[in-house]
Design an enzyme around this catalytic site. Structure first.
Site, PDB file in Angstrom:
ATOM      1  N   CYS A  57      -5.485   3.589   4.239  1.00  0.00           N
ATOM      2  CA  CYS A  57      -4.936   2.257   4.009  1.00  0.00           C
ATOM      3  C   CYS A  57      -4.942   1.406   5.276  1.00  0.00           C
ATOM      4  CB  CYS A  57      -3.512   2.352   3.478  1.00  0.00           C
ATOM      5  SG  CYS A  57      -3.332   3.358   1.991  1.00  0.00           S
ATOM      6  N   ASP A  89       2.288   6.654   1.696  1.00  0.00           N
ATOM      7  CA  ASP A  89       2.943   7.215   0.516  1.00  0.00           C
ATOM      8  C   ASP A  89       2.069   8.264  -0.158  1.00  0.00           C
ATOM      9  OD1 ASP A  89       4.491   5.033   1.234  1.00  0.00           O
ATOM     10  OD2 ASP A  89       5.022   4.545  -0.826  1.00  0.00           O
ATOM     11  N   CYS A 130      -0.491  -0.835   3.666  1.00  0.00           N
ATOM     12  CA  CYS A 130       0.089   0.156   2.749  1.00  0.00           C
ATOM     13  C   CYS A 130       1.375  -0.388   2.143  1.00  0.00           C
ATOM     14  CB  CYS A 130       0.316   1.471   3.499  1.00  0.00           C
ATOM     15  SG  CYS A 130       0.525   2.930   2.435  1.00  0.00           S
ATOM     16  N   ASP A 131       1.977   0.403   1.273  1.00  0.00           N
ATOM     17  CA  ASP A 131       3.039  -0.073   0.384  1.00  0.00           C
ATOM     18  C   ASP A 131       4.207  -0.768   1.088  1.00  0.00           C
ATOM     19  OD1 ASP A 131       1.392   1.426  -1.208  1.00  0.00           O
ATOM     20  OD2 ASP A 131       2.978   2.522  -2.212  1.00  0.00           O
ATOM     21  N   LYS A 132       4.745  -0.160   2.139  1.00  0.00           N
ATOM     22  CA  LYS A 132       5.939  -0.710   2.784  1.00  0.00           C
ATOM     23  C   LYS A 132       5.595  -1.659   3.921  1.00  0.00           C
ATOM     24  CE  LYS A 132       7.820   1.937  -0.133  1.00  0.00           C
ATOM     25  NZ  LYS A 132       6.557   2.542  -0.582  1.00  0.00           N
ATOM     26  N   CYS A 202      -4.841   2.156  -1.863  1.00  0.00           N
ATOM     27  CA  CYS A 202      -5.058   2.720  -3.201  1.00  0.00           C
ATOM     28  C   CYS A 202      -5.462   1.624  -4.189  1.00  0.00           C
ATOM     29  CB  CYS A 202      -3.808   3.432  -3.676  1.00  0.00           C
ATOM     30  SG  CYS A 202      -3.297   4.783  -2.601  1.00  0.00           S
ATOM     31  N   GLU A 452       9.541   8.340  -3.934  1.00  0.00           N
ATOM     32  CA  GLU A 452       8.766   8.106  -5.152  1.00  0.00           C
ATOM     33  C   GLU A 452       8.489   9.435  -5.834  1.00  0.00           C
ATOM     34  OE1 GLU A 452       5.268   5.977  -4.058  1.00  0.00           O
ATOM     35  OE2 GLU A 452       6.343   4.107  -3.683  1.00  0.00           O
ATOM     36  N   SER A 479       6.041   5.563  -7.901  1.00  0.00           N
ATOM     37  CA  SER A 479       4.852   4.959  -7.333  1.00  0.00           C
ATOM     38  C   SER A 479       4.354   3.875  -8.274  1.00  0.00           C
ATOM     39  CB  SER A 479       3.772   6.026  -7.152  1.00  0.00           C
ATOM     40  OG  SER A 479       2.510   5.440  -6.973  1.00  0.00           O
TER      41      SER A 479
END
Length: 563
Positions: A57, A89, A130-132, A202, A452, A479
């Site tokens: 990522c 993650d 990435c996610d955060k 992702c 998650e 997730s």
């Protein structure tokens, strides 16, 4: 573009750091690392980079940062790059390491804020992958309120196997199929080896792509540029343009407070609903709203989603990935659909300098695309997010209804006090059709860090006889790749004495989505009796960042923000 308090040059804050005889020591130190006296006389733009070599990522973000710097220099500024932390993650999922993920959002916000305040930057570009990263950096931009934008590093290309597109979601689900004897070792290896072909986040409408897209609608990310996939040369062109863009923001004094408004927040949430986006967006937009002082509650997500049709056929509930979304017409096209139908306000400002309506007017739809539906041909009449309340979740919980058809479920509780115990039960065949898995003590305080549950939910989804018959609820998170009847963010959480702590094995639990209810079928008297014997568990960490987080974090219904 609306004007703030810019002075035309863009050098507004860093004057106090670099100008005048008494700043000679600071200039001397900056000249030691290669900045010239001329460089220091220009606007200084911070580059907050979430680069790491741990995972795809963020692996390529050094190249992205160099392109952003080129754009800043071309526009007359001086870039200064610094790093912050990131947690993958996808790599940490299903382990104790996953507890660090949500906590990293706060550390990212704090660290970016500290470096920017310490160095008096005139502007800031946050590069996230990435996610955060994305909510963490946007929270920092909101706190700082200096000319700035967030640029997404872009999505990964889909993997391919036997004529089918793959994402990391397929690997997690293959684990469940393997455990159930539906897939042999060679089959699992083939999925693992082919799912992630290179750099980028992702690929489905999981949390990273949900936050990247919705930040385009929020206005803090350049629409059309942020969504360019990671693996294309066009991403470097987009990054360079973002560097030039932040210089325009600095020269005109345009700040996040002029962009992240209550209307813009509602527009961003509508984009999550219309795209079937991740439930994590609830946590993250509550947190961003908190930083901006915008009144936003968990109930607003249900209200907005209920009037917003599901238009995007994206994984995990649909067929396509983020690359397909961008190629179909991307966020400009989705914005045009929603604005034309009167479903969102188009007057909000984007960091591009144009309004969302102006950007939407430039949408180019790819002929024959099947990813972004019209409102008349909506996949579902309402959006992908639902908020349930009831005696199990007085403060609320979140369900993503995109990708599954069950609107009601009643079944016996199977109770687990950790994610690992729940995964073992699935992996060893202990979960039966009709069961309701209850995973608790995984909330913001209890985890800590609100892990998650993709390892569990994907394992269930990978077993055909369970995927459409089992439900799950947790005070942890899901997730963005999770699909199925799953309720997350159950609040109050078990660790603070929430009702989920009183559930016992075999209790009947009822999911009632049409009536927005999540209940356990026991009396108030029985609830009270059980809670008399409940004892608050000892913290799982006695010291360090995890303990600090557990001692300061709020309820998931308030965004799990720290105070």
């Amino acid at each position: 573009m609306s004007s703030g308090n810019g002075n035309g040059s863009g050098k507004l804050y860093s004057i106090a750091l670099t100008e005048g005889p008494n700043r000679a020591p600071a200039r001397a130190m900056l000249r030691a690392v290669g900045f010239s006296r001329e460089d220091l006389g220009k606007p200084i733009i911070g580059i907050a980079n979430t680069w790491t070599e741990i995972g795809p990522c963020n692996f390529h973000l050094r190249q992205i940062a160099e392109a952003v710097k080129e754009g800043i220099r071309e526009a007359g500024g001086t870039p200064m790059e610094f790093n912050t932390v990131t947690i993958s993650d996808g790599i940490t999922m299903g382990t104790e390491g996953m507890k660090a993920s949500l906590i990293s959002r706060e550390v990212i916000a704090d660290s970016v804020e500290l470096v920017a305040r310490g160095n008096l930057f005139d502007g800031l570009v946050a590069i996230a992958g990435c996610d955060k990263n994305m909510p963490g950096t946007v929270m920092a931009l909101a706190r700082l309120d200096i000319p700035s934008l967030m640029l997404y590093g872009g999505s990964i290309a889909p993997g391919h196997l036997n004529g089918k597109d793959l994402t990391v979601q397929d690997v997690f689900e293959a684990v469940g199929s393997h455990a159930a004897g539906k897939l042999d070792d060679a089959g699992l290896e083939a999925v693992e080896a082919n799912a992630c072909p290179g750099v980028g986040a992702c690929g489905g409408q999981f949390t990273a792509n949900t936050m990247a897209m919705s930040c385009e609608f929020l206005g803090i990310s350049p629409i059309g540029l942020s969504g360019v996939p990671a693996f294309l040369g066009d991403k470097l062109i987009a990054a360079r343009e973002s560097g030039r863009m932040v210089m325009e923001l600095a020269k005109k004094g345009v700040k996040p407070s002029q962009i992240i408004t209550p209307k813009a927040m509602e527009t961003a949430i509508a984009s999550v609903a219309a795209s079937g986006g991740s439930t994590n967006a609830v946590l993250h937009f509550l947190a961003i709203a908190n930083e901006m002082g915008i009144p936003l509650t968990i109930d607003d997500f249900d209200r907005i989603s209920n009037k917003t049709p599901l238009l995007c056929d994206l994984k995990p509930g649909g067929q396509y990935v983020a690359v397909d979304y961008q190629q179909a017409g991307g966020s400009r096209l989705l914005a045009k659909r929603l604005i034309d139908a009167g479903l969102i306000d188009g007057s909000g400002l984007n960091v591009s300098g144009k309004t969302l309506a102006e950007e939407a007017a430039a949408a180019k739809e790819t002929l024959g695309q099947k990813v972004i539906h019209t409102v008349a041909d909506a996949i579902k009449p309402t959006g992908g997010l639902v908020i349930l309340k009831g005696n199990l979740a007085p403060e609320g919980c979140v369900i993503k209804v995109a990708g599954h058809k069950r609107l009601e479920h009643r079944g016996p509780a199977r109770v687990f006090d950790s994610e690992q115990d729940a995964f073992h039960a699935v992996d060893s065949g202990q979960i039966k059709p009709g069961d309701v898995m209850v995973i608790r003590y995984e909330g913001p305080v209890g985890g800590p860090g609100m892990r998650e549950m993709l390892a569990v939910t994907a394992a269930v989804a990978g077993i055909p006889e369970l995927s459409e018959t089992v439900a799950l609820l947790t005070d942890g998170r899901f997730s963005g790749a999770t699909r199925g009847l799953m309720a997350g963010h159950v609040a109050p959480e078990a660790a603070v004495g929430g009702p989920i702590a009183a559930v016992r094995e075999g209790d009947t639990i009822h999911f009632d989505i049409p009536n927005r209810k999540l209940t356990v079928e026991i009396s108030d008297e029985e609830f009270a009796s059980r809670m008399k014997t409940w004892k608050k568990p000892a913290p799982r960490f006695a010291r360090g960042v995890f303990r600090k987080y557990a001692d300061t974090v709020s309820s998931a219904a308030q965004g799990a923000v720290t105070h």
